[in-house]
Enzyme design. Structure first.
Site, PDB file in Angstrom:
ATOM      1  N   ALA A   1      56.445  62.865  99.838  1.00  0.00           N
ATOM      2  CA  ALA A   1      55.267  62.117  99.376  1.00  0.00           C
ATOM      3  C   ALA A   1      55.458  61.589  97.960  1.00  0.00           C
ATOM      4  CB  ALA A   1      54.030  63.004  99.439  1.00  0.00           C
TER       5      ALA A   1
ATOM      6  N   LEU B   1      56.063  63.540  95.406  1.00  0.00           N
ATOM      7  CA  LEU B   1      55.517  64.533  94.478  1.00  0.00           C
ATOM      8  C   LEU B   1      56.548  65.600  94.127  1.00  0.00           C
ATOM      9  CD1 LEU B   1      51.946  64.973  96.055  1.00  0.00           C
ATOM     10  CD2 LEU B   1      52.609  63.522  94.129  1.00  0.00           C
TER      11      LEU B   1
ATOM     12  N   GLU C   1      70.657  68.478  93.048  1.00  0.00           N
ATOM     13  CA  GLU C   1      70.124  67.301  93.754  1.00  0.00           C
ATOM     14  C   GLU C   1      71.182  66.189  93.850  1.00  0.00           C
ATOM     15  OE1 GLU C   1      66.460  66.781  94.427  1.00  0.00           O
ATOM     16  OE2 GLU C   1      67.014  64.932  95.433  1.00  0.00           O
TER      17      GLU C   1
ATOM     18  N   ASP D   1      62.130  64.619  87.660  1.00  0.00           N
ATOM     19  CA  ASP D   1      61.427  65.587  88.505  1.00  0.00           C
ATOM     20  C   ASP D   1      61.721  67.029  88.087  1.00  0.00           C
ATOM     21  OD1 ASP D   1      60.919  63.225  89.793  1.00  0.00           O
ATOM     22  OD2 ASP D   1      62.231  63.634  91.497  1.00  0.00           O
TER      23      ASP D   1
ATOM     24  N   TYR E   1      67.039  53.418  96.730  1.00  0.00           N
ATOM     25  CA  TYR E   1      67.027  54.019  95.401  1.00  0.00           C
ATOM     26  C   TYR E   1      68.370  53.785  94.708  1.00  0.00           C
ATOM     27  CZ  TYR E   1      66.248  57.544  91.754  1.00  0.00           C
ATOM     28  OH  TYR E   1      66.096  58.180  90.546  1.00  0.00           O
TER      29      TYR E   1
HETATM   30  C1  GLA Z   1      62.470  59.943  91.977  1.00  0.00           C
HETATM   31  C2  GLA Z   1      63.674  60.484  91.250  1.00  0.00           C
HETATM   32  C3  GLA Z   1      63.452  60.480  89.739  1.00  0.00           C
HETATM   33  C4  GLA Z   1      62.954  59.119  89.247  1.00  0.00           C
HETATM   34  C5  GLA Z   1      61.824  58.610  90.134  1.00  0.00           C
HETATM   35  C6  GLA Z   1      61.425  57.211  89.795  1.00  0.00           C
HETATM   36  O1  GLA Z   1      61.377  60.791  91.827  1.00  0.00           O
HETATM   37  O2  GLA Z   1      63.955  61.792  91.670  1.00  0.00           O
HETATM   38  O3  GLA Z   1      64.630  60.863  89.079  1.00  0.00           O
HETATM   39  O4  GLA Z   1      64.008  58.204  89.179  1.00  0.00           O
HETATM   40  O5  GLA Z   1      62.146  58.650  91.502  1.00  0.00           O
HETATM   41  O6  GLA Z   1      60.824  57.175  88.551  1.00  0.00           O
END
Ligand code: GLA
Length: 380
Positions: A122, A124, A159, A171, A223
């Protein structure tokens, strides 16, 4: 809702004894600063009161045993056989063991039984919550002296290198370092941080989080493509990262690729918005953040092109229903929006968005209000 009794019961069933402890790490909402982290820029997230919790204990047979109450049962892996690129939910925990060992920490076997109420996929940071809870667990179990920023970096290595998602530090830093009632300002180059008060209730506001239920993932191509375009643009402009672009117009005039122009414009203006938000949050009424949230959304929609119809409808409806400001939060292509509302209005605005979704033939969204919560630690 987290069921910690069920968590402990499952641990006892596996190990025949009580866990040595319970550790947690939260998901996060990014208030502002999207796709700036891997451009050496600025972010301003806060932690959610939704979290991953791990019941953990050491084993002396060099085995890792992973259990998730929600995602799957008993996966056994010897520590010596951890393999980057391994797929599956347990790779978020296994990756942390691998990353700790790569960083020279002496980590052996463990029973790691997990539960989480961070919504999956989501936007989050359900995965960062798992990773950061795993770091917290293993650091205590194996008596490792690792400061919070280093913990976040280790979770990110899991990650990036083990799970294989080329994300930035946003994150994991949020999940590890955040404090209750505060946002975390992070300079992703210098790794300087400042905790900025976000007294939402005190000032008469609420923050609505609405999950559009359009799932997304960062292991897929979009991404990585965004990231690669940014790196190529920085190279063309002769700067180490897009964070170093100081004159936007001059920079854009050096680029002839329309897509690249848009991506650069998003990153540079988004960094400016984070810096403004950082200043405002320190000195002003939080409602002054609202125009920045709106502008951030428009930039993600038009320049970074990472929003989708459900997300745009949610943001537009939130605004039409009286939200002060609204934007998509997280990596994009689905996931959640946040909306800053006057106290008492979030629920109605969530319902208005649900009605608009119904009318448009979209699925049912889920929504809740949030207050900034603390980062990772020991629960018991
Ligand atoms: C994801 C990635 C983060 C960041 C955001 C976009 O959440 O895990 O590192 O790049 O996208 O701001």
């Amino acid at each position: 809702m987290l069921d910690l009794d069920a968590l402990k019961a499952r641990y006892r069933e596996l190990a025949g004894e009580e866990p040595e402890g319970l550790w947690f790490a939260p998901g996060r909402v990014n208030l502002i600063g999207e796709h700036t982290d891997y451009n050496d820029g600025f972010v301003l997230p806060f932690a959610l009161d939704k979290m991953a919790v791990i019941a953990g204990g050491r084993r002396d047979d060099d085995q890792l045993v992973f259990i998730s109450l929600e995602l799957g049962d008993e996966i056994w892996t010897p520590v010596s056989e951890l393999e980057p690129g391994t797929q599956g939910w347990h790779s978020y925990l296994a990756g942390v063991v691998w990353a700790l060992r790569e960083a020279g920490h002496d980590v052996g076997g463990a029973n790691l039984v997990m539960t989480s109420d961070v919504p999956l996929g989501a936007g989050l940071s359900s995965s960062a919550a798992i990773e950061c809870a795993t770091v917290a667990t293993l650091a205590d179990l194996y008596g490792l002296d690792i400061d919070p920023m280093e913990r976040a970096k280790i979770a990110r290595v899991a990650e990036n290198a083990y799970v294989g998602a080329p994300t930035g530090l946003l994150d994991q830093a949020a999940s590890t370092l955040c404090q209750a009632d505060h946002g975390l300002f992070l300079d992703c180059r210098t790794l300087e941080t400042e905790h900025v008060p976000l007294p939402m209730a005190e000032q008469g506001y609420e923050m609505l989080v609405l999950d559009t239920k359009t799932p997304h993932s960062h292991v897929d191509g979009e991404y990585g493509t965004r990231r690669a375009t940014c790196e190529a643009a920085a190279e063309k402009l002769g700067v180490p990262a897009l964070r170093d672009v100081t004159d936007l117009d001059a920079a854009l005039s050096q680029l002839d690729d329309e897509t690249m122009v848009k991506r650069v414009r998003h990153v540079v203006t988004e960094n400016e918005r984070v810096l403004k938000a950082f200043d405002l949050a320190r000195t002003a009424d939080l409602s002054e953040l609202a125009p920045l949230l709106d502008a951030s959304h428009a930039s993600m929609r038009d320049d970074y092109e990472i929003t989708v119809p459900t997300v745009d409808l949610a943001v537009d409806t939130a605004k039409a229903s009286g939200a002060l400001g609204a934007r998509m939060t997280g990596g994009g292509f689905g996931g959640c929006i946040i909306a800053l509302t006057r106290a008492g209005e979030a629920e109605r605005i969530g319902q208005d968005i649900a009605d608009a979704f119904d009318e448009a033939g979209f699925g049912e969204p889920v929504w809740f209000t949030v207050t900034p919560a603390p980062g990772a630690g020991r629960l018991a």
